[in-house]
Design an enzyme around this catalytic site. Structure first.
Site, PDB file in Angstrom:
ATOM      1  N   ARG A  46       0.818  -1.192  -0.118  1.00 45.33           N
ATOM      2  CA  ARG A  46      -0.082   0.069   0.048  1.00 45.33           C
ATOM      3  C   ARG A  46       0.973   1.400   0.020  1.00 45.33           C
ATOM      4  O   ARG A  46       0.408   2.176  -0.541  1.00 45.33           O
ATOM      5  CB  ARG A  46      -1.014   0.128   1.150  1.00 45.33           C
ATOM      6  CG  ARG A  46      -1.987  -0.900   0.888  1.00 45.33           C
ATOM      7  CD  ARG A  46      -2.888  -1.297   2.117  1.00 45.33           C
ATOM      8  NE  ARG A  46      -3.325  -0.064   2.988  1.00 45.33           N
ATOM      9  CZ  ARG A  46      -4.413   0.608   3.103  1.00 45.33           C
ATOM     10  NH1 ARG A  46      -5.512  -0.223   2.665  1.00 45.33           N
ATOM     11  NH2 ARG A  46      -4.792   1.375   3.895  1.00 45.33           N
ATOM     12  N   ARG A  57       1.003  13.099  -9.514  1.00 47.90           N
ATOM     13  CA  ARG A  57       0.902  14.553  -9.110  1.00 47.90           C
ATOM     14  C   ARG A  57       2.276  15.308  -9.368  1.00 47.90           C
ATOM     15  O   ARG A  57       2.213  16.398  -9.743  1.00 47.90           O
ATOM     16  CB  ARG A  57       0.366  14.797  -7.732  1.00 47.90           C
ATOM     17  CG  ARG A  57      -1.000  14.448  -7.409  1.00 47.90           C
ATOM     18  CD  ARG A  57      -1.936  15.337  -8.177  1.00 47.90           C
ATOM     19  NE  ARG A  57      -3.245  15.112  -7.596  1.00 47.90           N
ATOM     20  CZ  ARG A  57      -4.148  14.442  -8.501  1.00 47.90           C
ATOM     21  NH1 ARG A  57      -3.767  14.171  -9.739  1.00 47.90           N
ATOM     22  NH2 ARG A  57      -5.265  14.230  -8.188  1.00 47.90           N
ATOM     23  N   HIS A  60       2.021  15.869 -12.873  1.00 47.00           N
ATOM     24  CA  HIS A  60       0.944  17.037 -13.133  1.00 47.00           C
ATOM     25  C   HIS A  60       1.812  18.434 -12.757  1.00 47.00           C
ATOM     26  O   HIS A  60       1.357  19.412 -13.253  1.00 47.00           O
ATOM     27  CB  HIS A  60      -0.171  16.923 -12.264  1.00 47.00           C
ATOM     28  CG  HIS A  60      -1.039  15.625 -12.934  1.00 47.00           C
ATOM     29  ND1 HIS A  60      -1.805  14.978 -11.830  1.00 47.00           N
ATOM     30  CD2 HIS A  60      -1.042  15.030 -14.096  1.00 47.00           C
ATOM     31  CE1 HIS A  60      -2.474  14.061 -12.687  1.00 47.00           C
ATOM     32  NE2 HIS A  60      -1.929  14.171 -13.892  1.00 47.00           N
ATOM     33  N   SER A  88       8.418   0.696   7.885  1.00 43.85           N
ATOM     34  CA  SER A  88       9.434   0.163   8.946  1.00 43.85           C
ATOM     35  C   SER A  88      10.803   0.666   8.561  1.00 43.85           C
ATOM     36  O   SER A  88      11.822   0.530   9.441  1.00 43.85           O
ATOM     37  CB  SER A  88       9.492  -1.420   9.069  1.00 43.85           C
ATOM     38  OG  SER A  88       9.762  -1.833   7.627  1.00 43.85           O
ATOM     39  N   SER A 149      -2.327   0.924   8.089  1.00 46.69           N
ATOM     40  CA  SER A 149      -3.316   1.960   7.541  1.00 46.69           C
ATOM     41  C   SER A 149      -2.975   3.385   7.771  1.00 46.69           C
ATOM     42  O   SER A 149      -3.039   4.117   7.075  1.00 46.69           O
ATOM     43  CB  SER A 149      -4.691   1.529   7.901  1.00 46.69           C
ATOM     44  OG  SER A 149      -5.077   0.245   7.409  1.00 46.69           O
ATOM     45  N   GLU A 152      -0.047   4.642   6.081  1.00 47.55           N
ATOM     46  CA  GLU A 152      -0.129   4.782   4.483  1.00 47.55           C
ATOM     47  C   GLU A 152      -1.113   5.768   4.377  1.00 47.55           C
ATOM     48  O   GLU A 152      -0.840   6.613   3.253  1.00 47.55           O
ATOM     49  CB  GLU A 152      -0.828   3.279   4.245  1.00 47.55           C
ATOM     50  CG  GLU A 152       0.027   2.326   4.359  1.00 47.55           C
ATOM     51  CD  GLU A 152      -0.416   0.767   4.546  1.00 47.55           C
ATOM     52  OE1 GLU A 152       0.055   0.029   4.722  1.00 47.55           O
ATOM     53  OE2 GLU A 152      -1.947   0.725   4.803  1.00 47.55           O
ATOM     54  N   ASP A 160       0.371  14.526  -0.729  1.00 54.95           N
ATOM     55  CA  ASP A 160      -0.361  15.776  -1.307  1.00 54.95           C
ATOM     56  C   ASP A 160      -0.295  17.009  -0.966  1.00 54.95           C
ATOM     57  O   ASP A 160      -0.023  18.233  -1.593  1.00 54.95           O
ATOM     58  CB  ASP A 160      -2.065  15.329  -1.251  1.00 54.95           C
ATOM     59  CG  ASP A 160      -2.429  14.462  -2.161  1.00 54.95           C
ATOM     60  OD1 ASP A 160      -1.846  14.253  -2.982  1.00 54.95           O
ATOM     61  OD2 ASP A 160      -3.510  14.076  -1.971  1.00 54.95           O
TER      62      ASP A 160
END
Length: 185
Positions: A46, A57, A60, A88, A149, A152, A160
């Site tokens: 992930r 991006r 872009h 990790s 999670s 990630e 972003d």
């Protein structure tokens, strides 16, 4: 607990997590990206998917960016930057890539929970993100979410945020970036 309540808890975790990211480390990454000839992004699982989104991006934003392992990805060289997203910092498949990039004269950036890890110690710059690595996440109170999670998701938000910083530094807006968006869809 209802799904919407879980979603609200995840958002709270992400707010706490984002507040722990050091501005100076994010600024160093933005500086390296603007100075790089080309940027290569890699991660496993992930984390790799978040890296792919970041590379898109970057493209872009007008930066030559590649995802390690794609068939059109060129070789890395001096003046290039390899960004490794790894919770990790010990992912076995990523360590040789980091070592190879360094041996070829590229700069290495580790975006990780563990700056003291193998990849963190190899890196020219480290961005420490909060989160629980998979090995510690079971039974950990750091997150209600499974496995890594939180790391990630924080990784994607961080990437972003770096894009927004680059847009600001380059005087770009979304319309200009959209001009580089895929148009064969």
């Amino acid at each position: 607990m209802a799904a919407i309540n879980y979603a609200a808890e995840i958002v709270k975790e992400l707010q706490r997590s984002a507040a722990l990211i050091a501005d100076a480390e994010a600024g160093t990454l933005a500086d390296l990206l603007l100075q790089a000839n080309r940027v290569f992004v890699v991660g496993a699982g992930r984390s790799g998917l978040m890296g792919r989104a970041f590379a898109m991006r970057l493209m872009h934003a007008g930066i030559s960016a590649y995802v390690v392992g794609e068939t059109i990805t060129p070789g890395i060289d001096q003046g290039d930057v390899l960004i490794v997203g790894t919770g990790s910092g010990e992912t076995r498949s990523l360590i040789p890539m980091a070592q190879q990039a360094k041996s070829l004269g590229a700069s290495l950036v580790a975006v990780t929970i563990a700056p003291e890890s193998t990849i963190g110690r190899l890196a020219d710059a480290v961005v420490k993100l909060p989160g629980s690595p998979k090995a510690q996440a079971s039974g950990s109170s750091a997150s209600i979410q499974p496995m890594a999670s939180l790391f990630e998701q924080t990784l994607l938000i961080f990437y972003d945020a770096v894009i927004l910083s680059l847009m600001d530094r380059q005087g770009q807006d979304a319309d200009r970036m959209y001009g580089r968006h895929a148009n064969l869809e």
